[in-house]
Write a protein that holds these residues in place. Structure first.
Motif, PDB file in Angstrom:
ATOM      1  N   MET A   1      -4.005  15.030  -1.160  1.00  0.00           N
ATOM      2  CA  MET A   1      -4.920  14.027  -0.608  1.00  0.00           C
ATOM      3  C   MET A   1      -4.233  12.718  -0.258  1.00  0.00           C
ATOM      4  O   MET A   1      -4.894  11.743   0.076  1.00  0.00           O
ATOM      5  CB  MET A   1      -6.052  13.734  -1.612  1.00  0.00           C
ATOM      6  CG  MET A   1      -6.958  14.897  -1.883  1.00  0.00           C
ATOM      7  SD  MET A   1      -7.668  15.607  -0.384  1.00  0.00           S
ATOM      8  CE  MET A   1      -8.362  14.186   0.386  1.00  0.00           C
ATOM      9  N   SER A   2      -2.890  12.713  -0.360  1.00  0.00           N
ATOM     10  CA  SER A   2      -2.200  11.425  -0.218  1.00  0.00           C
ATOM     11  C   SER A   2      -2.436  10.769   1.138  1.00  0.00           C
ATOM     12  O   SER A   2      -2.387   9.547   1.264  1.00  0.00           O
ATOM     13  CB  SER A   2      -0.704  11.621  -0.436  1.00  0.00           C
ATOM     14  OG  SER A   2      -0.253  12.643   0.442  1.00  0.00           O
ATOM     15  N   SER A   3      -2.712  11.560   2.156  1.00  0.00           N
ATOM     16  CA  SER A   3      -2.821  10.976   3.503  1.00  0.00           C
ATOM     17  C   SER A   3      -4.178  10.331   3.766  1.00  0.00           C
ATOM     18  O   SER A   3      -4.360   9.665   4.770  1.00  0.00           O
ATOM     19  CB  SER A   3      -2.588  12.068   4.547  1.00  0.00           C
ATOM     20  OG  SER A   3      -3.561  13.083   4.382  1.00  0.00           O
ATOM     21  N   VAL A   4      -5.110  10.533   2.855  1.00  0.00           N
ATOM     22  CA  VAL A   4      -6.463  10.036   3.129  1.00  0.00           C
ATOM     23  C   VAL A   4      -6.716   8.729   2.383  1.00  0.00           C
ATOM     24  O   VAL A   4      -6.400   8.620   1.198  1.00  0.00           O
ATOM     25  CB  VAL A   4      -7.518  11.102   2.712  1.00  0.00           C
ATOM     26  CG1 VAL A   4      -8.926  10.594   2.993  1.00  0.00           C
ATOM     27  CG2 VAL A   4      -7.253  12.415   3.431  1.00  0.00           C
ATOM     28  N   GLN A   5      -7.239   7.764   3.096  1.00  0.00           N
ATOM     29  CA  GLN A   5      -7.546   6.463   2.493  1.00  0.00           C
ATOM     30  C   GLN A   5      -9.053   6.322   2.276  1.00  0.00           C
ATOM     31  O   GLN A   5      -9.841   6.896   3.028  1.00  0.00           O
ATOM     32  CB  GLN A   5      -7.104   5.328   3.431  1.00  0.00           C
ATOM     33  CG  GLN A   5      -5.643   5.362   3.809  1.00  0.00           C
ATOM     34  CD  GLN A   5      -4.736   5.134   2.605  1.00  0.00           C
ATOM     35  OE1 GLN A   5      -4.977   4.240   1.804  1.00  0.00           O
ATOM     36  NE2 GLN A   5      -3.717   5.968   2.454  1.00  0.00           N
ATOM     37  N   LEU A   6      -9.396   5.511   1.283  1.00  0.00           N
ATOM     38  CA  LEU A   6     -10.808   5.161   1.099  1.00  0.00           C
ATOM     39  C   LEU A   6     -11.093   3.868   1.856  1.00  0.00           C
ATOM     40  O   LEU A   6     -10.171   3.084   2.100  1.00  0.00           O
ATOM     41  CB  LEU A   6     -11.104   4.948  -0.391  1.00  0.00           C
ATOM     42  CG  LEU A   6     -11.283   6.187  -1.252  1.00  0.00           C
ATOM     43  CD1 LEU A   6     -11.579   5.781  -2.688  1.00  0.00           C
ATOM     44  CD2 LEU A   6     -12.388   7.074  -0.725  1.00  0.00           C
ATOM     45  N   PRO A   7     -12.336   3.621   2.218  1.00  0.00           N
ATOM     46  CA  PRO A   7     -12.655   2.305   2.794  1.00  0.00           C
ATOM     47  C   PRO A   7     -12.198   1.205   1.830  1.00  0.00           C
ATOM     48  O   PRO A   7     -12.234   1.403   0.611  1.00  0.00           O
ATOM     49  CB  PRO A   7     -14.186   2.332   2.910  1.00  0.00           C
ATOM     50  CG  PRO A   7     -14.544   3.782   2.932  1.00  0.00           C
ATOM     51  CD  PRO A   7     -13.505   4.492   2.142  1.00  0.00           C
ATOM     52  N   ASN A   8     -11.781   0.071   2.401  1.00  0.00           N
ATOM     53  CA  ASN A   8     -11.178  -0.990   1.579  1.00  0.00           C
ATOM     54  C   ASN A   8     -12.005  -1.359   0.355  1.00  0.00           C
ATOM     55  O   ASN A   8     -11.489  -1.502  -0.748  1.00  0.00           O
ATOM     56  CB  ASN A   8     -10.966  -2.248   2.427  1.00  0.00           C
ATOM     57  CG  ASN A   8      -9.752  -2.049   3.333  1.00  0.00           C
ATOM     58  OD1 ASN A   8      -8.943  -1.141   3.078  1.00  0.00           O
ATOM     59  ND2 ASN A   8      -9.653  -2.846   4.370  1.00  0.00           N
ATOM     60  N   ASP A   9     -13.316  -1.517   0.575  1.00  0.00           N
ATOM     61  CA  ASP A   9     -14.130  -1.996  -0.549  1.00  0.00           C
ATOM     62  C   ASP A   9     -14.287  -0.933  -1.638  1.00  0.00           C
ATOM     63  O   ASP A   9     -14.681  -1.256  -2.759  1.00  0.00           O
ATOM     64  CB  ASP A   9     -15.509  -2.467  -0.055  1.00  0.00           C
ATOM     65  CG  ASP A   9     -16.289  -1.349   0.586  1.00  0.00           C
ATOM     66  OD1 ASP A   9     -15.670  -0.545   1.311  1.00  0.00           O
ATOM     67  OD2 ASP A   9     -17.506  -1.250   0.353  1.00  0.00           O
ATOM     68  N   LEU A  10     -13.975   0.311  -1.314  1.00  0.00           N
ATOM     69  CA  LEU A  10     -14.082   1.361  -2.332  1.00  0.00           C
ATOM     70  C   LEU A  10     -12.710   1.723  -2.910  1.00  0.00           C
ATOM     71  O   LEU A  10     -12.620   2.545  -3.830  1.00  0.00           O
ATOM     72  CB  LEU A  10     -14.738   2.614  -1.740  1.00  0.00           C
ATOM     73  CG  LEU A  10     -16.174   2.458  -1.210  1.00  0.00           C
ATOM     74  CD1 LEU A  10     -16.697   3.785  -0.677  1.00  0.00           C
ATOM     75  CD2 LEU A  10     -17.113   1.951  -2.308  1.00  0.00           C
ATOM     76  N   ASP A  11     -11.675   1.110  -2.372  1.00  0.00           N
ATOM     77  CA  ASP A  11     -10.327   1.478  -2.824  1.00  0.00           C
ATOM     78  C   ASP A  11     -10.091   1.231  -4.317  1.00  0.00           C
ATOM     79  O   ASP A  11      -9.328   1.972  -4.946  1.00  0.00           O
ATOM     80  CB  ASP A  11      -9.282   0.745  -1.980  1.00  0.00           C
ATOM     81  CG  ASP A  11      -7.943   1.439  -2.080  1.00  0.00           C
ATOM     82  OD1 ASP A  11      -7.931   2.695  -2.037  1.00  0.00           O
ATOM     83  OD2 ASP A  11      -6.932   0.753  -2.251  1.00  0.00           O
ATOM     84  N   PRO A  12     -10.730   0.228  -4.927  1.00  0.00           N
ATOM     85  CA  PRO A  12     -10.515   0.024  -6.387  1.00  0.00           C
ATOM     86  C   PRO A  12     -11.007   1.196  -7.243  1.00  0.00           C
ATOM     87  O   PRO A  12     -10.686   1.257  -8.433  1.00  0.00           O
ATOM     88  CB  PRO A  12     -11.320  -1.236  -6.695  1.00  0.00           C
ATOM     89  CG  PRO A  12     -11.454  -1.946  -5.389  1.00  0.00           C
ATOM     90  CD  PRO A  12     -11.528  -0.869  -4.353  1.00  0.00           C
ATOM     91  N   ILE A  13     -11.771   2.100  -6.653  1.00  0.00           N
ATOM     92  CA  ILE A  13     -12.286   3.227  -7.449  1.00  0.00           C
ATOM     93  C   ILE A  13     -11.119   3.984  -8.094  1.00  0.00           C
ATOM     94  O   ILE A  13     -10.152   4.344  -7.416  1.00  0.00           O
ATOM     95  CB  ILE A  13     -13.119   4.192  -6.558  1.00  0.00           C
ATOM     96  CG1 ILE A  13     -14.447   3.542  -6.191  1.00  0.00           C
ATOM     97  CG2 ILE A  13     -13.342   5.523  -7.244  1.00  0.00           C
ATOM     98  CD1 ILE A  13     -15.250   4.311  -5.159  1.00  0.00           C
ATOM     99  N   GLY A  14     -11.240   4.187  -9.378  1.00  0.00           N
ATOM    100  CA  GLY A  14     -10.254   4.970 -10.106  1.00  0.00           C
ATOM    101  C   GLY A  14      -8.985   4.216 -10.428  1.00  0.00           C
ATOM    102  O   GLY A  14      -8.085   4.763 -11.056  1.00  0.00           O
ATOM    103  N   GLN A  15      -8.885   2.956  -9.957  1.00  0.00           N
ATOM    104  CA  GLN A  15      -7.641   2.208 -10.172  1.00  0.00           C
ATOM    105  C   GLN A  15      -7.629   1.529 -11.537  1.00  0.00           C
ATOM    106  O   GLN A  15      -6.566   1.316 -12.109  1.00  0.00           O
ATOM    107  CB  GLN A  15      -7.451   1.141  -9.076  1.00  0.00           C
ATOM    108  CG  GLN A  15      -7.558   1.665  -7.663  1.00  0.00           C
ATOM    109  CD  GLN A  15      -6.377   2.547  -7.247  1.00  0.00           C
ATOM    110  OE1 GLN A  15      -5.567   2.927  -8.086  1.00  0.00           O
ATOM    111  NE2 GLN A  15      -6.294   2.887  -5.977  1.00  0.00           N
ATOM    112  N   SER A  16      -8.806   1.170 -12.061  1.00  0.00           N
ATOM    113  CA  SER A  16      -8.821   0.500 -13.363  1.00  0.00           C
ATOM    114  C   SER A  16      -8.851   1.554 -14.466  1.00  0.00           C
ATOM    115  O   SER A  16      -9.190   2.707 -14.223  1.00  0.00           O
ATOM    116  CB  SER A  16     -10.045  -0.406 -13.460  1.00  0.00           C
ATOM    117  OG  SER A  16     -11.210   0.381 -13.331  1.00  0.00           O
ATOM    118  N   CYS A  17      -8.477   1.123 -15.678  1.00  0.00           N
ATOM    119  CA  CYS A  17      -8.450   2.100 -16.759  1.00  0.00           C
ATOM    120  C   CYS A  17      -9.870   2.429 -17.210  1.00  0.00           C
ATOM    121  O   CYS A  17     -10.843   1.824 -16.753  1.00  0.00           O
ATOM    122  CB  CYS A  17      -7.629   1.565 -17.927  1.00  0.00           C
ATOM    123  SG  CYS A  17      -8.244   0.015 -18.542  1.00  0.00           S
TER     124      CYS A  17
END
Lengths: 605, 411
Positions: free
Chosen positions: B173-189
């Protein structure tokens, strides 16, 4: 003058004869008035022919609407000339290879348009249709393409009568040329006067070579009457109404199982508005032949929006009333006769004895007949009265036959044939002559078809159907005895009238004629559906011509007899039937693939 | 010798995802072959990122439908020409093989039009097809609702004449981006829990109230957890209702993405979750396919042994039907028509394994719930299988027998 010179010079390249005729026309029909936006607009007397604000914008909006309906391969036929804004908008918005024609009933209007403003090169792409309505119909037919009528109302209004005649001519030409086979579902009533008419309609459609599904609700008459035997009126009404709803649903189930091209209901057919609306949603085309006096039976008010096409036996007020109630297409379609049923008969002496009389009347005992018929009894002639609902008509008891029992069609024909002077008095609710005598009843046509002489109360619509050399009309009740005296001894005169009236029926007034007219009317307004079938585009021959670019399809099409209509499902069924043990051709697989999507259709019920 | 093969999968998202093992198995068996995919237009983007697929052909059902409606009104030879053009747009030269995984006539016809030979659920000519041994097996399982130990995805492999793949790799899935405002999803612990709020089939819809209770429980009991609401535009209303029903103190930890993500973005969002919970739906299978652990609530007609998420270490709560033996006894005394009832048997749960799912998430403990059983997934050389929680992961014996009996079709 400058615009006129320039535009006509431009037009001269393509239609020099028209340009010459325009120079000779007077013009000056339209008053040219500047619009608020600046471009010239026009008025005819005190009515605007184009928008007073922005005629170009209005024309673009009109053209957009037309483009939604206009299918590839059809010729758009514009009704309404005006200053041609709408024609220009249509010509500029349509594909380059699309064909547009405009009907020009009056060259003077076109001359006004040519002089009002500069017109572009698009005018050389327009086909100008001029002449009498009949000539214009011939020119339009010569296009050999489906015609899509685009009516620009404000301008078309100027020549409504000519457009009507043009369409009538086109219908006639179309009816005469029609060769395709339609599938028509005829929905009949449970009982009543329209029941035999439904049968005649079925016969006529069969005669014309169409496939007919006859949804005959007469088989339910016993149950319907049984439900009417309850003492309380509200019980009767509720149960009979529910029963009619069930029959309406059963009609829908029938249509779902064998979808027709057209659903043709005859007056009193049990089809509810809800079912009609559902049918429309599922793209079924519906028509109603309302063979009733709209002033007496008013259920059309509830159903007006339900049917796509209304055919009625009255004009004027009937048209207006139906349109006010929401009907979109209303057409006049008078009654008729079926020459197989309504025919001259050779009667035996005994039959002459039983059915014959100097004067006869066949019909039910409506109030006006009860009041008027006694006035026409006389010791100068014998008279017989046939039919039912004459209880209590003491003055007529001496002439009433079979104690007022209903007589069947065969007996009725014998009476007509055995009678010297047949009286034909249209029913009405009053006690005198019909105060609004417009429609012509079936009896008029049936008597004529039998070659029987008739005295008929005059109707406003009668002269269009029969001349006074064919039937003998009367306007006043007091004239009838005198007319009987006039005609009774004149055997030759009666025979001449009767034979002329029969010839007229055979020429113009059979159910076959009516159904041709009805189908042509629907076909003209549905060029891509009914029209295409009627033109025979779907017949093997037509399809083979169109398949020239796909020769691989020819082996498939060649399997169908010439003159047979071919549908997608027929082709697919034929392929399936022959599939066992062989490799299918690519075209066969493609047909099957398209058909697999077709099969996933409507869940109608 | 290099061959060109086309895999035809014209069904829905879940079916396409279940096709991934056969793609991998075919590539393992025929590394030098060119393997293309034909799938519905709306799944095209997902098809492009499936490993092993060279090119994706788009099947536009809308265009075919419209053409059929026009042809029904009036058959014109031009429609056949257009149809031919559409087929030729997929390939000019016929494929050597078409692997047709659906039993629908149009998939079979597509195979006949696009390839020299069709292999799959059916054998024989397009109009007189017979079920292949694997096709018959899958149909028998679906009809009889009997015990089935061969996963549907592995049965697809059987249909195509290959064994289940040795290795399953997640969709990259590396080539697929999320919309900017949803990009923080899954990034925090903290665990990110995806909840699939809807289902295409109404009978597979979990009540919104049950989701609300599950989400509230997770957020309260799993420290630092976040919840991602996932679903289509049609499911936005359910998501809004769920959000509105949650205590306001928890709402800030819920991300509502319903109706906002394309299919590939949804796949990307699923990779950002530690676990995804949902009914038997396409996105649940997609979550498993991108390598995320899933917990499925299987009820109605869904059966873990047929369509449980493919892979290892997934959990499925299976709603239990009325004991079949009891039902049979009853039906023996009734007329045969009643037997048809068995075909339509589906299970509507009266309670949902909410606390038990939260317990699984918090410490992996498998509690029991009335009317439900819990299963966990495993894989071996015969493919995926599920074993009831608490039991040793011993592969059911009949699988090998079935494979030995049905497999001989090889290309």
């Amino acid at each position: 003058m400058e615009h006129l010179n320039q535009n006509l010079e431009n037009l001269r390249q393509t239609v020099p004869d028209l340009v010459a005729a325009l120079w000779n026309s007077s013009g000056g029909v339209l008053s040219i008035v500047p619009s608020r936006e600046g471009a010239p607009s026009a008025r005819y007397h005190d009515q605007w022919v184009h928008s007073a604000y922005d005629p170009k914008k209005e024309a673009r909006s009109w053209a957009e609407q037309q483009l939604k309906e206009w299918k590839p391969g059809e010729v758009a036929v514009v009704l309404g000339v005006g200053l041609l804004y709408h024609v220009e908008a249509l010509a500029l918005a349509c594909p380059a290879d699309a064909r547009t024609a405009i009907v020009v009933p009056d060259l003077s209007v076109l001359k006004d348009a040519m002089g009002a403003r500069p017109l572009g090169s698009w005018i050389n792409r327009i086909q100008w249709v001029t002449g009498t309505p009949e000539e214009m119909a011939t020119q339009l037919t010569a296009f050999s393409s489906p015609l899509r009528f685009c009516t620009y109302g404000p301008a078309a209004r100027l020549h409504g009568d000519i457009h009507e005649r043009l369409q009538t001519s086109l219908r006639r030409i179309m009816a005469a040329k029609a060769g395709g086979q339609l599938h028509v579902a005829v929905v009949g009533p449970i009982y009543g006067g329209s029941l035999p008419i439904a049968r005649y309609v079925v016969s006529a459609l069969n005669e014309l070579g169409h496939r007919v599904s006859w949804i005959d609700h007469h088989v339910h008459q016993g149950s319907y009457e049984a439900l009417g035997s309850y003492r309380e009126e509200r019980h009767r009404l509720m149960l009979q109404s529910r029963f009619a709803d069930v029959l309406s649903l059963s009609t829908m189930a029938h249509l779902a199982e064998d979808p027709p091209d057209l659903v043709l209901a005859i007056a009193q057919a049990p089809l509810s508005l809800a079912v009609l609306q559902h049918l429309r949603k599922k793209k079924f085309l519906t028509a109603m032949w309302f063979v009733e006096n709209y002033r007496h039976l008013t259920y059309w008010q509830q159903l007006a929006t339900g049917y796509d096409y209304w055919f009625v036996i009255q004009q004027g007020g009937c048209f207006d009333a139906l349109k006010r109630a929401g009907a979109s297409h209303v057409h006049y379609l008078p009654m008729a006769a079926d020459p197989i049923v309504h025919r001259p008969m050779t009667l035996t002496a005994a039959e002459h004895q039983e059915y014959g009389a100097d004067v006869s009347f066949v019909g039910a005992g409506y109030a006006n007949r009860r009041a008027l018929l006694p006035q026409w009894l006389s010791h100068e002639w014998t008279m017989k009265l046939w039919g039912n609902e004459w209880d209590g008509a003491a003055a007529l008891s001496g002439v009433l036959q079979r104690d007022g029992a209903r007589i069947d069609t065969d007996a009725c024909m014998k009476v007509f044939n055995a009678t010297a002077v047949n009286l034909n008095l249209h029913s009405c609710s009053g006690t005198g002559m019909d105060s609004q005598p417009d429609f012509v009843n079936p009896r008029t046509f049936e008597l004529a078809a039998c070659g029987a002489f008739q005295l008929v109360d005059d109707r406003t619509l009668l002269p269009d159907l029969f001349t006074s050399d064919e039937v003998a009309p009367f306007r006043r009740t007091e004239d009838v005895p005198q007319l009987i005296r006039r005609w009774l001894p004149d055997t030759e005169g009666r025979r001449a009238h009767a034979e002329a009236s029969r010839r007229r029926v055979l020429r113009d007034h059979t159910y076959r004629h009516r159904l041709q007219e009805l189908l042509s009317t629907v076909g003209l307004s549905q060029p891509d559906r009914i029209g295409s079938i009627l033109r025979g585009d779907r017949l093997t021959t037509g399809l083979k011509e169109r398949a020239a670019s796909v020769p691989e399809l020819l082996p498939l099409l060649n399997r169908f007899p010439t003159g047979q209509r071919i549908e997608l499902k027929d082709l697919a069924a034929d392929i399936r039937a022959r599939a066992a043990g062989r490799q299918l051709a690519r075209e066969e697989l493609l047909v099957l693939m398209i058909d697999s999507y077709r099969a996933e259709t409507k869940d109608l019920v | 010798m290099t061959r060109r093969a086309l895999l035809i999968q014209l069904a829905r998202l879940g079916d396409l995802v279940q096709t991934i093992p056969v793609i991998m198995a075919l590539k393992e068996a025929h590394a030098d072959w060119i393997l293309d995919l034909l799938c519905p237009g709306h799944l095209e983007d997902l098809g492009r990122i499936l490993p092993g697929i060279s090119t994706v052909g788009r099947w536009d059902g809308t265009v075919w439908n419209r053409r059929a409606r026009q042809a029904e009104k009036e058959f014109r030879p031009e429609y056949v020409v257009e149809a031919d053009t559409d087929i030729r747009a997929i390939t000019q030269e016929p494929y050597d093989y078409a692997y047709v995984l659906n039993q629908h006539p149009r998939a079979i016809l597509a195979g006949a039009l696009l390839a020299q030979e069709s292999i799959g659920a059916m054998t024989g000519r397009p109009l007189d097809p017979t079920l292949s041994p694997w096709g018959a097996y899958v149909r028998a399982v679906a009809k009889d609702r009997s015990e089935n130990r061969i996963h549907l995805a592995d049965a697809f492999c059987g249909m195509c004449g290959v064994s289940p793949p040795k290795h399953i790799m997640p969709i990259p899935m590396s080539s697929v981006q999320l919309p900017n405002d949803l990009d923080p999803i899954g990034q925090s612990c903290g665990p990110w829990i995806g909840v699939l709020v809807g289902a295409g089939d109404p009978e597979r819809l979990v009540p919104a109230m049950a989701w609300t209770r599950l989400i509230a429980g997770c957020l309260e009991q799993l420290q630092g957890s976040r919840v991602l609401l996932l679903g289509s535009r049609q499911e936005q209303e359910r998501a809004s209702w769920i959000l509105a029903s949650l205590p306001s103190s928890l709402v800030g930890r819920v991300w509502d993405t319903t109706g906002r993500l394309s299919l590939t973005e949804l796949a990307q969002a699923l990779t950002r979750c530690q676990v995804v919970i949902g009914a038997d739906t396409g996105p649940l299978h997609l979550a498993a396919a991108v390598g995320t652990k899933v917990i499925g609530w299987y009820f109605a007609r869904a059966r873990v042994h047929e369509t449980g998420p493919y892979g290892q270490s997934h959990w499925i709560w299976q709603a239990e039907a009325v004991k079949r033996e009891a039902l049979h006894l009853k039906l023996e005394r009734e007329d045969l028509r009643r037997m048809e009832f068995l075909d339509t048997l589906h299970v509507s749960p009266v309670q949902w394994p909410i606390e038990e799912t939260i317990a699984l998430l918090s410490d992996g403990s498998a509690a029991s719930v009335d009317g439900w059983s819990l299963w966990t997934s495993h894989r071996d050389r015969w493919g995926a299988y599920y074993v009831e929680a608490g039991q040793a992961p011993v592969a059911p014996l009949q699988r090998e027998h079935i494979w030995n009996e049905l497999h001989p079709t090889a290309v």
